[in-house]
Design an enzyme around this catalytic site. Structure first.
Site, short mmCIF file in Angstrom:
data_model
loop_
_atom_site.label_atom_id
_atom_site.label_comp_id
_atom_site.label_asym_id
_atom_site.label_seq_id
_atom_site.Cartn_x
_atom_site.Cartn_y
_atom_site.Cartn_z
N HIS A 30 0.57 -1.42 -0.30
CA HIS A 30 0.05 0.17 -0.05
C HIS A 30 1.03 1.39 0.11
CE1 HIS A 30 -3.44 3.10 0.59
NE2 HIS A 30 -3.60 2.20 1.91
N HIS A 69 -2.11 -1.98 -9.85
CA HIS A 69 -3.67 -2.04 -8.54
C HIS A 69 -4.91 -2.68 -8.96
CE1 HIS A 69 -5.99 1.72 -6.53
NE2 HIS A 69 -5.50 2.18 -6.48
N ASP A 109 2.40 5.44 -7.03
CA ASP A 109 3.80 5.77 -6.28
C ASP A 109 4.62 5.11 -7.18
OD1 ASP A 109 1.80 3.28 -4.23
OD2 ASP A 109 3.45 5.33 -3.58
C1 SDX Z 1 -1.37 1.84 -3.90
O1 SDX Z 1 -5.94 0.52 -3.18
C2 SDX Z 1 -5.49 1.64 -3.20
O2 SDX Z 1 -6.52 3.08 -3.89
C3 SDX Z 1 -4.14 2.08 -3.12
C4 SDX Z 1 -4.04 3.26 -2.98
C5 SDX Z 1 -4.54 4.61 -3.02
O3 SDX Z 1 -4.15 5.75 -2.83
O4 SDX Z 1 -4.82 4.05 -1.52
O5 SDX Z 1 -3.96 3.82 -4.87
C6 SDX Z 1 -2.13 3.82 -3.06
O6 SDX Z 1 -1.41 1.40 -2.34
C7 SDX Z 1 -0.89 2.12 -4.88
C8 SDX Z 1 -0.38 0.78 -4.90
C9 SDX Z 1 0.82 1.06 -4.46
N1 SDX Z 1 1.61 -0.39 -4.16
C10 SDX Z 1 2.68 -1.12 -5.31
O7 SDX Z 1 2.76 -0.49 -6.18
C11 SDX Z 1 3.46 -2.41 -4.64
C12 SDX Z 1 3.04 -3.31 -6.31
N2 SDX Z 1 1.66 -3.88 -6.50
C13 SDX Z 1 1.20 -4.59 -6.13
O8 SDX Z 1 1.84 -5.32 -4.91
C14 SDX Z 1 -0.29 -5.57 -6.92
O9 SDX Z 1 -0.41 -4.39 -8.36
C15 SDX Z 1 -0.84 -4.17 -5.89
C16 SDX Z 1 -1.33 -4.84 -4.27
C17 SDX Z 1 -1.27 -3.14 -5.54
C18 SDX Z 1 -2.57 -5.14 -6.18
O10 SDX Z 1 -2.82 -6.04 -6.48
P1 SDX Z 1 -4.27 -6.86 -6.93
O11 SDX Z 1 -5.09 -6.52 -7.20
O12 SDX Z 1 -4.42 -8.69 -5.00
O13 SDX Z 1 -3.37 -7.76 -8.01
P2 SDX Z 1 -3.03 -9.42 -7.76
O14 SDX Z 1 -1.79 -9.08 -6.85
O15 SDX Z 1 -3.86 -10.32 -7.64
O16 SDX Z 1 -2.19 -9.57 -8.73
C19 SDX Z 1 -3.18 -9.95 -10.07
C20 SDX Z 1 -1.45 -10.05 -11.50
C21 SDX Z 1 -1.11 -11.38 -10.76
O17 SDX Z 1 -0.10 -12.54 -11.79
P3 SDX Z 1 -1.14 -13.07 -12.10
O18 SDX Z 1 -0.50 -14.49 -10.59
O19 SDX Z 1 -2.08 -13.72 -12.27
O20 SDX Z 1 -0.27 -14.28 -13.11
O21 SDX Z 1 -0.63 -9.21 -11.77
C22 SDX Z 1 0.53 -9.38 -11.37
C23 SDX Z 1 0.12 -10.77 -10.50
O22 SDX Z 1 1.40 -11.27 -10.28
N3 SDX Z 1 1.00 -8.56 -10.81
C24 SDX Z 1 2.24 -7.68 -11.10
C25 SDX Z 1 2.18 -6.85 -10.33
N4 SDX Z 1 0.75 -6.47 -9.79
C26 SDX Z 1 0.13 -7.40 -10.30
N5 SDX Z 1 3.25 -8.24 -11.35
C27 SDX Z 1 4.30 -7.39 -11.28
N6 SDX Z 1 4.15 -6.26 -10.67
C28 SDX Z 1 3.07 -5.96 -10.17
N7 SDX Z 1 3.41 -4.90 -9.40
#
Ligand code: SDX
Length: 405
Positions: A232, A271, A325
């Site tokens: 997050h 996201h 971010d």
């Molecule tokens: C914020 O919710 C909000 O509004 C949050 C926020 C706010 O203003 O409050 O916008 C702020 O938290 C932004 C997000 C910051 N976090 C990151 O940048 C961390 C990296 N991102 C990921 O951890 C992820 O994208 C999340 C946690 C943000 C969202 O993840 P989800 O919705 O749980 O998606 P998921 O993990 O189920 O991923 C779906 C697929 C997966 O691949 P498969 O298993 O289906 O093959 O997408 C892939 C994931 O591996 N994936 C990524 C990825 N994010 C998702 N692969 C590589 N790099 C990534 N960053």
């Protein structure tokens, strides 16, 4: 036990992480994930970033409308009067940030808890009291984070001034001198962009806690604890570490491809709601172009852009795009802000949203109390100690420690 809530693992459908589950109705902000749009009470974030201020945006989130000129002037006065901290909180920050060198979000979490102990109306459960606490806490969070930033360098805190905007005063308290108006504007936009974002994890934590009718400080502490996590708010700090590790734009593609092969999540991308560009990333990218030029840190921008290129090529079709971010850290680092303060600054902004949602929850409350699908054993019996044996396999990944004989 009612049948539908006892099941074998996977037997009952439910949304893990409550994905897509609606928590409540809200008038505060709308995140259009398909089209990459963000609105605070209907106003596009691009218009607020261009024309508004953090104080005006906070008013909008609290009262569901823009302030008139005299209302804004008085609201700013109210925020200014609450800026300073009790001496005990300054002293705690100095000791904690310097001696234990603890995580700045842990220091922030504790300092906000302490604030309640010195606030005679912290436990008052009336709407005017909650509104006053929302303004107090939002105003003070900037002072706390600036003091943490200075204490980490062994510097004394700089007490707030009353003649600067919220954003300008934050930079003044952090650096000890009034900021260049351009950078004060950049900080104001960073705070506006991060002020609210629908039912994100930390806002959800805040309203769940508030729904028990507890005090505003407890609700904000819950939000801080949630925002601290790397999935997050903690991602911005990790983006910067990633850029520093890659070092050169030419190395970005190979680094990203190796990380993806290892199934690593690339910080600053993806996201739960946006399946296209996060509109805040676009705005921050434009600021990053100017800020990095002024600071001579274009290299970091180029590395981030190179990562964006390969990530969108590889994962764009899966809806993985830059989030807020990716460029926020490039901007803040180029302004001379320590990486360790990136997430606390996210909190300085988001506390406006947390408190606005907490008040919305308080006004139209229903205690949050969801349920689990129970997938444990349906019936077991207590076994006398002398009859128990160690299991062949532990039922959970946890292994109880054994005493070294
Ligand atoms: C914020 O919710 C909000 O509004 C949050 C926020 C706010 O203003 O409050 O916008 C702020 O938290 C932004 C997000 C910051 N976090 C990151 O940048 C961390 C990296 N991102 C990921 O951890 C992820 O994208 C999340 C946690 C943000 C969202 O993840 P989800 O919705 O749980 O998606 P998921 O993990 O189920 O991923 C779906 C697929 C997966 O691949 P498969 O298993 O289906 O093959 O997408 C892939 C994931 O591996 N994936 C990524 C990825 N994010 C998702 N692969 C590589 N790099 C990534 N960053």
């Amino acid at each position: 036990m009612s049948k539908k809530l006892v099941a074998k693992p996977g037997e009952v459908e439910f949304a893990k992480g409550m994905e897509g589950v609606i928590a409540r109705e809200s008038t505060k902000s709308y995140v259009d994930g398909e089209n990459g749009k963000l609105y605070y009470h209907g106003i596009p974030i691009e218009e607020l970033a261009e024309h508004s201020t953090y104080e005006e945006t906070f008013f909008l989130l609290l009262y569901d409308r823009l302030p008139t000129e005299p209302e804004l002037a008085f609201f700013k006065e109210r925020m200014v009067q609450y800026r300073d901290l009790p001496d005990d909180v300054y002293e705690f920050i100095a000791r904690a940030a310097r001696r234990f060198n603890s995580h700045p979000m842990a220091v922030l979490r504790t300092a906000v808890s302490m604030l309640a102990l010195f606030d005679e109306s912290a436990e008052e459960d009336s709407l005017p009291a909650h509104e006053r606490e929302a303004i107090k806490i939002t105003s003070k969070l900037a002072t706390i984070v600036a003091a943490i930033g200075r204490a980490r360098k062994g510097l004394e805190p700089v007490r707030p001034r009353s003649d600067l905007s919220h954003a300008a005063n934050f930079l003044y308290m952090l650096f000890g001198e009034a900021p260049d108006p351009y950078y004060a504007r950049v900080m104001d936009v960073i705070l506006i962009l991060h002020a609210d974002h629908g039912c994100n994890a930390s806002t959800f934590a805040t309203i769940v806690v508030k729904s028990t009718l507890t005090d505003m400080h407890s609700s904000v502490v819950a939000g801080i604890g949630s925002l601290k996590g790397p999935l997050h708010g903690g991602a911005n700090e990790r983006v910067m570490k990633m850029l520093q590790e890659i070092g050169e734009p030419e190395r970005a593609e190979a680094w990203v491809l190796r990380a993806l092969e290892r199934k690593q999540k690339i910080m600053g991308f993806g996201h739960r709601v946006y399946k296209t560009y996060d509109p805040r990333a676009r705005i921050l990218h434009d600021y990053a172009v100017e800020v990095t030029k002024r600071a001579g840190t274009e290299k970091y921008l180029k590395i981030a852009e190179a990562i964006e290129k390969v990530m969108v090529e590889r994962l764009g079709q899966k809806g993985i795009f830059p989030n807020v971010d990716l460029y926020s850290g490039v901007v803040m680092a180029s302004m001379g802000i320590d990486t360790a303060l990136f997430t606390p600054i996210f909190a300085v902004a988001r506390v406006a949203g947390w408190t606005a949602h907490a008040l919305e929850q308080r006004i139209d409350n229903r205690l949050f109390r969801p349920r689990f699908v129970y997938v444990g054993p349906e019936l077991e019996h207590w076994v006398p100690l002398e009859e128990r044996k160690e299991p062949e396999q532990e039922p959970t990944p946890l292994k109880p420690l054994k005493k070294e004989l």
